[in-house]
Scaffold this active site. Structure first.
Site, short mmCIF file in Angstrom:
data_model
loop_
_atom_site.label_atom_id
_atom_site.label_comp_id
_atom_site.label_asym_id
_atom_site.label_seq_id
_atom_site.Cartn_x
_atom_site.Cartn_y
_atom_site.Cartn_z
N ASP A 196 10.94 8.72 2.26
CA ASP A 196 9.78 8.32 2.66
C ASP A 196 8.76 7.52 1.55
O ASP A 196 7.67 7.55 1.32
CB ASP A 196 8.65 9.18 3.32
CG ASP A 196 9.67 10.25 3.98
OD1 ASP A 196 10.08 9.64 5.13
OD2 ASP A 196 9.59 11.44 4.33
N HIS B 229 12.49 4.67 8.90
CA HIS B 229 11.64 3.69 8.14
C HIS B 229 10.55 3.30 9.07
O HIS B 229 10.78 2.68 10.13
CB HIS B 229 12.46 2.69 7.64
CG HIS B 229 13.77 2.91 6.95
ND1 HIS B 229 13.42 3.58 5.85
CD2 HIS B 229 15.12 2.77 7.25
CE1 HIS B 229 14.58 3.62 5.18
NE2 HIS B 229 15.54 3.53 6.10
P1 GDP Z 1 10.74 4.79 4.03
O1 GDP Z 1 11.74 5.84 4.88
O2 GDP Z 1 11.14 4.92 2.69
O3 GDP Z 1 10.93 3.53 4.78
O4 GDP Z 1 9.28 5.36 4.11
P2 GDP Z 1 8.61 5.60 5.70
O5 GDP Z 1 8.55 4.49 6.44
O6 GDP Z 1 8.94 7.01 6.06
O7 GDP Z 1 7.16 5.90 5.04
C1 GDP Z 1 6.33 5.01 4.26
C2 GDP Z 1 5.02 4.86 5.11
O8 GDP Z 1 4.08 4.24 4.33
C3 GDP Z 1 5.07 4.05 6.32
O9 GDP Z 1 4.04 4.49 7.30
C4 GDP Z 1 4.76 2.49 5.75
O10 GDP Z 1 4.03 1.64 6.80
C5 GDP Z 1 3.59 3.07 4.91
N1 GDP Z 1 3.67 2.25 3.57
C6 GDP Z 1 4.31 1.69 2.88
N2 GDP Z 1 3.95 1.02 1.89
C7 GDP Z 1 2.65 1.28 1.84
C8 GDP Z 1 1.57 0.77 0.89
O11 GDP Z 1 1.88 0.23 -0.11
N3 GDP Z 1 0.20 1.38 1.14
C9 GDP Z 1 0.33 2.09 2.47
N4 GDP Z 1 -0.85 2.67 2.72
N5 GDP Z 1 1.15 2.42 3.45
C10 GDP Z 1 2.27 2.04 2.91
#
Ligand code: GDP
Length: 426
Positions: free
Chosen positions: A12, A40
């Site tokens: 995440d 994701h």
């Molecule tokens: P992944 O599995 O590594 O792709 O991560 P997830 O999708 O589970 O969680 C990342 C969350 O953080 C998602 O809701 C993204 O939209 C959000 N996100 C990613 N980068 C940023 C950021 O720089 N700032 C904010 N506020 N949210 C972010």
């Protein structure tokens, strides 16, 4: 050229967002491990999406999305996901599925549920997607490759054999109904129909693509600390989350992986059980959880609230090292803008000694965080495009962490959208 996008922490970290962004310049995006157990979250011009099996580059018309041999392939879920995108106006993806990818069988999901039930309070906090039983069978050599769907006679015989052993466990260990081989066979024939148009010798396809100078991205699921070898065993996932495994799970030569972009979160979050040294609780945690990510820190697949913590230098330094990081993408930095002061875990105290080296699980259970507090920047940094325009305390936070983890932070993510990114030349 092959590049990898992987996680430094417990998952995440925002890999989906970084992959979606980097996919603009890529031709092929490959998932090389894991299954539909994690997700994701991606925010782009089509809306907000939770992807589980498809690679995050799927939103561009110029990309090919590949399911590598290392993935735990849940066939109906994959096609449900494709359908879900098309229904929301995303162009139908160019999809390839490795003929060597193995299939998540209906009974893998049952066994995952039954085993978690049996373990009760000692369970692993599995998402019950069948991942652990799937990989157990793969390495016990009783799994089913996509290619096996095309030889019905042999498939049926093997299925009889495998179900016979499964039924012993179902009857005597779990006290549940036995499997019906014919029913499973028919289900597999439905899978065959769905997957047939996309089946491909993926390693050969990628070999040729590399020779043609194509740009390939490998997308990891979860993060370093969930790796079965190098993570917090046994509270890990069942396939390797490391960039090195990208070579195996996609079938590319290891020396072709040129850049390893490790996504590292500006604070910590984790799901499932296991030691989490910098964890915070109560109102402090609730507030970070509420403000975190894009609309709160809740699992993309399960919706369950994530455990929250401050940035952990020890875990992240290790997480970046074990990935073989060339570049760090530092994400969700904007989220911290509400804090007067930002605690950072800079060491672990174990049996009275302070260390910055990440220990094995039994020692990790005993570790207490050594906290240093940095001043906050108390402003919204979303929309900022240049590193120099970030508030001074924000730059100091980034540079402090960069120095502590020892890997260059070349990308800073200051929002969930594709364009919320700051490039930093190092
Ligand atoms: P992944 O599995 O590594 O792709 O991560 P997830 O999708 O589970 O969680 C990342 C969350 O953080 C998602 O809701 C993204 O939209 C959000 N996100 C990613 N980068 C940023 C950021 O720089 N700032 C904010 N506020 N949210 C972010």
């Amino acid at each position: 050229m092959v590049n990898a996008v992987v996680g430094a922490n417990w998952g995440d970290e925002g890999k989906g967002k970084i992959t979606d962004m980097l996919a603009k310049e890529a031709d092929i995006i490959v998932r090389f491990q894991g299954g539909a157990n994690a997700g994701h979250t991606i925010v782009n011009n089509y809306g907000k999406f939770a992807l589980h099996t498809l690679p995050s580059g799927v939103f561009y018309e110029h990309t090919t999305s590949v399911i590598g041999n290392g993935v735990a392939l849940n066939v109906p879920l994959l096609f449900k996901e494709v359908q879900g995108l098309v229904e929301r106006g995303v162009p139908a993806p160019k999809l390839l599925v490795s003929d060597r990818a193995q299939i998540v069988m209906p009974y893998h999901i049952l066994f995952d549920q039954y085993e978690e039930e049996r373990l009760g309070g000692n369970s692993f906090g599995s998402t019950k997607s069948g991942i652990a039983p799937f990989y157990s069978d793969k390495y016990a050599k009783i799994g089913f490759q996509v290619s096996e769907l095309f030889d019905e006679k042999t498939l049926k015989e093997k299925l009889e054999r495998v179900c016979a052993t499964k039924n012993v466990l179902l009857e005597h260990l779990y006290h549940k109904p036995k499997l019906d081989t014919q029913e499973i066979f028919e289900e597999l024939m439905r899978y065959k129909e769905m997957v047939a148009p996309y089946v491909c010798d993926v390693s050969l396809y990628l070999w040729n693509a590399i020779a043609e100078g194509k740009n390939i991205l490998l997308e990891g699921q979860l993060g370093s600390l969930k790796d079965p070898d190098h993570g917090i065993y046994p509270m890990v996932t069942s396939s390797s989350t490391l960039a090195a495994y990208g070579a195996i799970g996609a079938g590319v030569p290891p020396y072709e992986i040129k850049k390893i972009i490790t996504v590292c979160k500006a604070y910590s979050s984790a799901v499932g059980a296991g030691a989490f040294v910098s964890e915070i609780f109560g109102e402090e945690a609730d507030e970070l959880r509420r403000r975190g990510g894009d609309g709160g820190e809740y699992g993309a697949t399960t919706g369950r609230p994530r455990r929250m913590g401050w940035f952990d230098v020890v875990a992240s330094k290790y997480g970046c090292r074990i990935q073989g990081t060339t570049d760090v993408a530092f994400t969700v930095v904007d989220v911290l803008g509400y804090l007067d002061e930002i605690p950072v875990c800079i060491g672990y105290e174990i049996d009275g000694k302070i260390t910055t080296d990440f220990p094995t699980t039994s020692l990790l259970e005993k570790a207490k965080p050594v906290i240093e507090v940095l001043p906050g920047w108390k402003t919204d940094i979303r929309g900022i495009k240049n590193y120099e325009d970030l508030p001074e305390n924000c730059r100091k936070y980034i540079e402090y962490i960069e120095e502590k983890i020892g890997f260059p932070i070349t990308l800073i993510s200051n929002g969930p959208g594709r364009d919320d990114i700051i490039y930093r030349n190092k």
